[in-house]
Design an enzyme around this catalytic site. Sequence first.
Site, mmCIF file in Angstrom:
data_model
loop_
_atom_site.group_PDB
_atom_site.id
_atom_site.type_symbol
_atom_site.label_atom_id
_atom_site.label_comp_id
_atom_site.label_asym_id
_atom_site.label_seq_id
_atom_site.Cartn_x
_atom_site.Cartn_y
_atom_site.Cartn_z
ATOM 1 N N ARG A 112 -2.058 -0.323 13.725
ATOM 2 C CA ARG A 112 -0.652 -1.059 14.989
ATOM 3 C C ARG A 112 -1.564 -2.009 16.178
ATOM 4 O O ARG A 112 -1.678 -1.110 16.638
ATOM 5 C CB ARG A 112 0.581 -0.445 14.886
ATOM 6 N N ARG A 156 1.050 -1.203 0.084
ATOM 7 C CA ARG A 156 -0.080 -0.089 0.188
ATOM 8 C C ARG A 156 0.843 0.885 0.097
ATOM 9 O O ARG A 156 2.200 0.877 0.996
ATOM 10 C CB ARG A 156 -1.214 -0.265 1.098
ATOM 11 N N LYS A 182 3.549 -10.434 9.382
ATOM 12 C CA LYS A 182 3.305 -10.789 8.211
ATOM 13 C C LYS A 182 3.631 -11.942 7.198
ATOM 14 O O LYS A 182 4.477 -12.331 7.449
ATOM 15 C CB LYS A 182 3.463 -9.493 8.183
#
Length: 336
Positions: free
Chosen positions: A331, A117, A182
């Site tokens: 976050r 992104r 991730k």
Amino acid sequence: MKDHSVKLTILKTLSQGGFHSGQELGESLGISRAAISKHIKGIQSWGVDIFSVQGKGYQLSQPMQLLDEAMLKSKVKTSLELVPIIDSTNQYLLDRVEQLESGSACIAEYQAKGRGRRGREWVSPFGSNLYLSIYWRLDAGMAAAMGLSLVVGVAIVEALEKLGIDGVKLKWPNDLYFEDKKLAGILVEMSGQAGAAANLVIGMGINLNMATDNQGTSQSVTENITQPWVSLSQVCDSLPNQHLAKIDRNELAATLINTLHHTLEDYEMRGMNGFVERWNRLDNFIGRKVKLIMGSREIEGISQGIDAQGAVLLETEQGIESFIGGEISLRSNEVQ
Ligand code: ATP
Ligand code: BTN
């Protein structure tokens, strides 16, 4: 487009395993050992860890299963192009939306300019992960594209669960996580005008077996990743079902492309109907302290999943508030 056939042929040989001398590789390709050595350096710059031993030759430091276009094409229900070396599979499709049929997909072994992104880099070494995109023409236009990355994320996690891979979660709006690291990212991009049909490109990158430390000479590409990450091979290693430890890269690629295709068809008909529960079951941060970052503004609260529009819900001192928009980053806000 640059011709990468010599490097790809060398990789095909190396992917069979064992050592291959510069002489053997040179003879089979009709080029000198010096030329082979130059090509090896080029391959290393794609993030492939190759080491060389005097008198023996070159060897991959970890096994590599190359993508097989014929096999993939026989398994996917849509038109597919394998472009081994590419800038970005999303960009490749965006550049071709006028010529392509809706549903066309593209997959690569290596992305020189893989992106996340807001132009952030998606680290995309050759042969170890999956990088794929699908083009979808959404007649309902851009507004209907809002919830798409959420819907796609859920469908991918559910597809992994069907393969017996449990424990993968979602981070709003577009990331797959495992144990707070991730694993994969989804990027929805579009071209088209407000009010008209939207040309959407949905891309996903999933780490399969990315090397953490390099034994060969090339610098590890993963040094550029700015947050904790994980590969699917590590996810599988931690599962009780050890038979899953070996993932077939081609099988998984075909499953993911078919899942994307099916999800897009479904989304076109149903939108986000009945979707909130599916997302909330898989939300990595539900009930946990998080902060939302919007430019210079930060809002702290307890994550409460999403609402029917796909907005993220935050319990703050003001009560439950909803937030939506492409500029928001979520976050963790827990003390580590
Ligand atoms: P958000 O989108 O909410 O701001 P994000 O930090 O995950 O979250 P993205 O733009 O979605 O941002 O993804 C880019 C991030 O992913 C960067 O931190 C980048 O370092 C990291 N990254 C890049 N390549 C990989 C990879 N192969 N695996 C895991 N993470 C990666
Ligand atoms: C993110 O987490 O921000 C999304 C990462 C998306 C990466 C994939 S890899 C295939 C496709 N091509 C790109 O350049 N990006 C997406």
